[in-house]
Design a protein around this motif. Structure first.
Motif, PDB file in Angstrom:
ATOM      1  N   HIS A  32      67.722  30.220  44.545  1.00  0.00           N
ATOM      2  CA  HIS A  32      68.422  30.965  45.595  1.00  0.00           C
ATOM      3  C   HIS A  32      67.558  32.034  46.253  1.00  0.00           C
ATOM      4  O   HIS A  32      68.072  33.078  46.670  1.00  0.00           O
ATOM      5  N   HIS A  33      66.239  31.764  46.334  1.00  0.00           N
ATOM      6  CA  HIS A  33      65.339  32.641  47.072  1.00  0.00           C
ATOM      7  C   HIS A  33      65.242  32.121  48.501  1.00  0.00           C
ATOM      8  O   HIS A  33      65.354  30.915  48.744  1.00  0.00           O
ATOM      9  N   THR A  34      65.009  33.002  49.438  1.00  0.00           N
ATOM     10  CA  THR A  34      64.807  32.627  50.828  1.00  0.00           C
ATOM     11  C   THR A  34      63.317  32.531  51.104  1.00  0.00           C
ATOM     12  O   THR A  34      62.560  33.451  50.771  1.00  0.00           O
ATOM     13  N   LEU A  35      62.902  31.432  51.707  1.00  0.00           N
ATOM     14  CA  LEU A  35      61.511  31.254  52.119  1.00  0.00           C
ATOM     15  C   LEU A  35      61.284  31.970  53.446  1.00  0.00           C
ATOM     16  O   LEU A  35      62.026  31.768  54.401  1.00  0.00           O
ATOM     17  N   VAL A  36      60.245  32.789  53.482  1.00  0.00           N
ATOM     18  CA  VAL A  36      59.755  33.387  54.717  1.00  0.00           C
ATOM     19  C   VAL A  36      58.354  32.816  54.899  1.00  0.00           C
ATOM     20  O   VAL A  36      57.517  32.940  54.002  1.00  0.00           O
ATOM     21  N   TYR A  37      58.094  32.175  56.020  1.00  0.00           N
ATOM     22  CA  TYR A  37      56.783  31.539  56.203  1.00  0.00           C
ATOM     23  C   TYR A  37      56.444  31.474  57.685  1.00  0.00           C
ATOM     24  O   TYR A  37      57.208  31.932  58.526  1.00  0.00           O
ATOM     25  N   GLY A  38      55.316  30.881  58.015  1.00  0.00           N
ATOM     26  CA  GLY A  38      54.765  30.889  59.357  1.00  0.00           C
ATOM     27  C   GLY A  38      55.446  30.037  60.397  1.00  0.00           C
ATOM     28  O   GLY A  38      54.988  29.984  61.539  1.00  0.00           O
ATOM     29  N   GLY A  39      56.530  29.351  60.067  1.00  0.00           N
ATOM     30  CA  GLY A  39      57.364  28.686  61.054  1.00  0.00           C
ATOM     31  C   GLY A  39      56.923  27.321  61.544  1.00  0.00           C
ATOM     32  O   GLY A  39      57.583  26.741  62.402  1.00  0.00           O
ATOM     33  N   ALA A  40      55.832  26.786  61.007  1.00  0.00           N
ATOM     34  CA  ALA A  40      55.313  25.517  61.523  1.00  0.00           C
ATOM     35  C   ALA A  40      55.851  24.312  60.757  1.00  0.00           C
ATOM     36  O   ALA A  40      56.300  24.419  59.622  1.00  0.00           O
ATOM     37  N   ARG A  41      55.763  23.166  61.416  1.00  0.00           N
ATOM     38  CA  ARG A  41      56.117  21.889  60.814  1.00  0.00           C
ATOM     39  C   ARG A  41      54.876  21.212  60.220  1.00  0.00           C
ATOM     40  O   ARG A  41      54.979  20.331  59.386  1.00  0.00           O
ATOM     41  N   ASN A  42      53.685  21.623  60.649  1.00  0.00           N
ATOM     42  CA  ASN A  42      52.422  20.993  60.244  1.00  0.00           C
ATOM     43  C   ASN A  42      51.994  21.375  58.831  1.00  0.00           C
ATOM     44  O   ASN A  42      52.345  22.441  58.323  1.00  0.00           O
ATOM     45  N   GLY A  43      51.181  20.518  58.245  1.00  0.00           N
ATOM     46  CA  GLY A  43      50.459  20.812  57.012  1.00  0.00           C
ATOM     47  C   GLY A  43      51.320  21.262  55.854  1.00  0.00           C
ATOM     48  O   GLY A  43      52.497  20.903  55.739  1.00  0.00           O
ATOM     49  N   LEU A  44      50.698  22.067  54.992  1.00  0.00           N
ATOM     50  CA  LEU A  44      51.408  22.580  53.818  1.00  0.00           C
ATOM     51  C   LEU A  44      52.559  23.492  54.231  1.00  0.00           C
ATOM     52  O   LEU A  44      53.558  23.588  53.515  1.00  0.00           O
ATOM     53  N   MET A  45      52.437  24.115  55.393  1.00  0.00           N
ATOM     54  CA  MET A  45      53.539  24.954  55.882  1.00  0.00           C
ATOM     55  C   MET A  45      54.805  24.114  56.054  1.00  0.00           C
ATOM     56  O   MET A  45      55.891  24.514  55.628  1.00  0.00           O
ATOM     57  N   GLY A  46      54.663  22.965  56.662  1.00  0.00           N
ATOM     58  CA  GLY A  46      55.808  22.077  56.832  1.00  0.00           C
ATOM     59  C   GLY A  46      56.326  21.545  55.516  1.00  0.00           C
ATOM     60  O   GLY A  46      57.537  21.387  55.326  1.00  0.00           O
ATOM     61  N   VAL A  47      55.410  21.289  54.585  1.00  0.00           N
ATOM     62  CA  VAL A  47      55.797  20.770  53.269  1.00  0.00           C
ATOM     63  C   VAL A  47      56.704  21.758  52.547  1.00  0.00           C
ATOM     64  O   VAL A  47      57.744  21.376  52.009  1.00  0.00           O
TER      65      VAL A  47
END
Length: 176
Positions: A32-47
């Motif tokens: 139940h943690h919220t992910l905050v990340y760079g917003g992209a669909r590409n690469g490991l960010m999308g994964v």
């Protein structure tokens, strides 16, 4: 807890990095943690975003307008903040997060984690700052921090909030 995850906008060459990134996303959602990340669909960010979404978790993305097309902004997030600059992206992600995880990535990821470590050292953040050191990826950064300690530029107490780890079990111990 809101947890910022910093990681590459490309996949890299090692498939185990993708597997660990998926596990981190799954763990975030299941706890139940919220992910905050760079917003992209590409690469490991999308994964990581796709993994959190697939397991019913909450995802907040922050992407600069000039990268919205290049990195393919993810269109299935709970929140997507579009900012003007990379500096605004970093600031917003830090403001939204309570803890920080860094997976393997390129120069942008290194810049982001360096800022987190610096803010911890200056007392502006309490961390934790967790670096996933899969296949010893972050050994050179750890050696540099150790060198800074040896030369008296950083106190060894930095390791009270900055952690280098290589397993999900270690992650679970740090963020309870």
């Amino acid at each position: 807890m809101n947890i910022a995850v910093y990681l590459g906008s490309s996949m890299g060459k090692d498939p185990t990095m993708k597997e660990m990134t998926q596990k981190v996303g799954e763990w975030l959602a299941e706890n139940h943690h919220t992910l905050v990340y760079g917003g992209a669909r590409n690469g490991l960010m999308g994964v990581v975003a796709d993994s959190v979404i697939a397991h019913g978790g909450h995802v907040i993305g922050v992407i600069p307008q000039f990268l919205e097309e290049k990195e393919q902004a993810h269109d299935n997030l709970d929140e997507l903040h579009i900012v003007d600059t990379m500096a605004e992206r970093k600031t917003m992600m830090i403001e939204l997060a309570d803890a920080f995880i860094t997976m393997p990535g390129g120069p942008g990821t290194l810049e982001e984690v360096s800022e987190i470590i610096s803010k911890i050292r200056l007392g502006q953040l309490s961390g934790p700052c967790i670096l996933f050191n899969l296949h010893h990826y972050y050994d050179p950064l750890k050696a540099q921090i150790d060198q800074m300690i040896t030369f008296g530029y950083v106190d060894a107490s930095i390791y009270d909030a900055v952690f280098f780890l290589s397993s999900m079990d270690e992650l679970k111990q740090i963020i309870k």
